[in-house]
Design a protein around this motif. Structure first.
Motif, PDB file in Angstrom:
ATOM      1  N   THR A 113      73.106  49.359  31.045  1.00 15.05           N
ATOM      2  CA  THR A 113      72.548  50.694  30.858  1.00 15.05           C
ATOM      3  C   THR A 113      73.004  51.256  29.523  1.00 15.05           C
ATOM      4  OG1 THR A 113      74.409  51.813  31.935  1.00 15.05           O
ATOM      5  CG2 THR A 113      72.587  51.103  33.343  1.00 15.05           C
ATOM      6  N   ASN A 118      66.748  53.187  35.774  1.00 17.57           N
ATOM      7  CA  ASN A 118      67.000  52.016  34.928  1.00 17.57           C
ATOM      8  C   ASN A 118      67.459  50.782  35.692  1.00 17.57           C
ATOM      9  OD1 ASN A 118      69.549  53.112  35.425  1.00 17.57           O
ATOM     10  ND2 ASN A 118      69.935  53.663  33.294  1.00 17.57           N
ATOM     11  N   GLU A 138      68.804  56.280  30.429  1.00 12.65           N
ATOM     12  CA  GLU A 138      68.489  57.139  31.581  1.00 12.65           C
ATOM     13  C   GLU A 138      68.109  58.519  31.065  1.00 12.65           C
ATOM     14  OE1 GLU A 138      70.476  59.348  35.460  1.00 12.65           O
ATOM     15  OE2 GLU A 138      71.724  58.030  34.230  1.00 12.65           O
ATOM     16  N   TYR A 173      65.109  61.996  31.621  1.00 14.09           N
ATOM     17  CA  TYR A 173      64.211  62.683  32.555  1.00 14.09           C
ATOM     18  C   TYR A 173      63.268  63.595  31.776  1.00 14.09           C
ATOM     19  CZ  TYR A 173      67.535  60.817  35.862  1.00 14.09           C
ATOM     20  OH  TYR A 173      68.331  59.958  36.584  1.00 14.09           O
ATOM     21  N   GLN A 210      75.251  61.483  38.381  1.00 13.65           N
ATOM     22  CA  GLN A 210      75.114  60.357  39.292  1.00 13.65           C
ATOM     23  C   GLN A 210      76.214  60.429  40.341  1.00 13.65           C
ATOM     24  OE1 GLN A 210      73.132  57.584  39.513  1.00 13.65           O
ATOM     25  NE2 GLN A 210      71.989  57.509  37.588  1.00 13.65           N
ATOM     26  N   THR A 220      74.136  55.504  31.161  1.00 14.66           N
ATOM     27  CA  THR A 220      74.029  56.158  32.456  1.00 14.66           C
ATOM     28  C   THR A 220      74.686  57.539  32.389  1.00 14.66           C
ATOM     29  OG1 THR A 220      73.991  54.111  33.730  1.00 14.66           O
ATOM     30  CG2 THR A 220      74.839  56.066  34.836  1.00 14.66           C
ATOM     31  N   ASP A 246      62.644  55.659  31.757  1.00 14.96           N
ATOM     32  CA  ASP A 246      63.850  54.916  32.130  1.00 14.96           C
ATOM     33  C   ASP A 246      64.711  55.630  33.174  1.00 14.96           C
ATOM     34  OD1 ASP A 246      64.563  56.984  30.452  1.00 14.96           O
ATOM     35  OD2 ASP A 246      65.966  55.798  29.241  1.00 14.96           O
ATOM     36  N   SER A 247      64.127  56.554  33.946  1.00 13.28           N
ATOM     37  CA  SER A 247      64.930  57.336  34.887  1.00 13.28           C
ATOM     38  C   SER A 247      65.537  56.475  35.990  1.00 13.28           C
ATOM     39  CB  SER A 247      64.091  58.461  35.504  1.00 13.28           C
ATOM     40  OG  SER A 247      62.933  57.941  36.114  1.00 13.28           O
ATOM     41  N   SER A 274      68.897  66.258  33.446  1.00 15.19           N
ATOM     42  CA  SER A 274      69.289  65.805  34.782  1.00 15.19           C
ATOM     43  C   SER A 274      70.145  66.837  35.523  1.00 15.19           C
ATOM     44  CB  SER A 274      70.058  64.481  34.700  1.00 15.19           C
ATOM     45  OG  SER A 274      71.251  64.620  33.964  1.00 15.19           O
TER      46      SER A 274
END
Length: 350
Positions: A84, A66, A55, A57, A92, A87, A63-64, A124
């Protein structure tokens, strides 16, 4: 931890890094997403145990989202585990992450797994409106909530980083603890102890130096598991590599790609670009698993013995690597390296 070679999980990791075609053309983001799905199908066909998507950015990394990629892979595979790597749990929402993981698990007939971490790349945080000053609190509270959701619903929870939950049930339901959830650690003893405190498997991200220097972390984790009253749990390693018919061919293909990537990262983070001498040392005894199948297999077997690993994940993609190089690494890993590692480990048990 004495693990039967037959039980060790051998995976491949993608960070969604954009590839090039046979003519050197840089693939579009959409083409790279489709390529990753095809590569996961190939990985299953050659006997790889798991396939994980990261994950990020950043430009050049696709893979943002995923779990969307993993769901597409689930529809085109039947055996390979899907997870993942890693992650970014800090940015999140644990409820959303649980729902995505549980849905992937249902769609793949029980093949979902997770690695969660605090993030070494922090793009992120501003993207989703989080403050880096809350780095530790965000991860600690969100890991607590995610673990509760995975293990025992309904959940009542209160913290400082999101709204409270009161006897909340989140669907789709899963069997408690049925989705393996690993904690990714880059080298912090506090993070190792946290993984043990929550009773979660440990994934060591080893991207520099000899894997043996992480032995104290593996030992700390196992001691901490015992002190917290948890049973033995596996330790895994995530490292980077490329496989070719000969050591020389592998290094010649990998070095210019590696040098360009590390020069860019070094400029951003303030460390020098790698020298050819440093690179050679890292491929001969460090964290880069670059070489012929026999060379890579011997080095993976050594890492497994040294750290007592139950899982080894090889990150096979690298920015602008030709798709043919990526494909060859996947094929050789599944057909030659993994079987040879199991043979080497079995020989050592006799």
């Amino acid at each position: 931890m004495n693990v039967d070679p037959a039980d060790i999980e051998f995976g491949l990791n993608s960070f969604g890094e954009v590839a090039t075609d046979d003519d050197g053309r840089i693939l579009s983001d959409a083409e790279t997403v489709r390529l990753i799905i095809e590569e996961a199908e190939l990985a299953e066909s050659v006997g790889v145990d798991s396939f994980s998507v990261g994950e990020h950015y950043r430009a050049g990394m696709v893979d943002s989202a995923n779990h969307v990629i993993l769901a597409a892979i689930a529809g085109r595979t039947s055996r390979i585990r899907l997870g993942t790597s890693v992650t970014v749990l800090s940015t999140q929402d644990p409820v959303r992450l649980y729902a995505e993981s549980a849905t992937l698990d249902a769609a793949s007939d029980g093949r979902a797994q997770l690695i969660v971490g605090r993030a070494s790349s922090v793009e992120s945080f501003p993207l989703f409106g989080y403050d880096l000053a809350d780095y530790e609190t965000l991860f600690e509270e969100k890991l607590d909530l995610l673990t509760r959701l995975m293990r025992d619903q309904p959940v009542t929870w209160e913290g400082t980083v999101r709204s409270a939950l009161d006897q909340q049930i989140v669907v789709p339901g899963i069997e408690p603890g049925s989705i393996p959830t690993w904690v990714g650690v880059g080298g912090s003893p506090q993070s190792v102890i946290r993984a043990a405190r929550y009773g979660l498997p440990l994934m060591l991200a080893i991207i520099g130096g000899h894997p043996g220097r992480f032995a104290p972390y593996a030992d700390l984790y196992r001691r901490s598991l015992h002190e917290f009253g948890h049973p033995e749990l596996p330790v895994g390693e995530h490292s980077l590599g490329l496989i070719a018919p000969t050591d020389e061919e592998a290094r010649e293909a990998h070095w210019p790609l590696w040098h360009r990537v590390m020069t860019t990262i070094g400029t951003e983070r303030g460390f020098p670009a790698p020298t050819p001498e440093h690179y050679l040392a890292d491929t001969q005894g460090g964290a880069l698993f670059v070489g012929a199948p026999e060379t890579v297999a011997a080095r993976i077997a050594d890492a497994i013995r040294t750290l007592g690993l139950g899982r080894f994940d090889l990150k096979y993609d690298l920015m602008h690597a030709p798709r043919a190089l990526r494909e060859r690494t996947i094929r050789l890993h599944g057909t030659h390296v993994i079987p040879r590692v199991r043979e080497l480990l079995a020989e050592g048990r006799r």
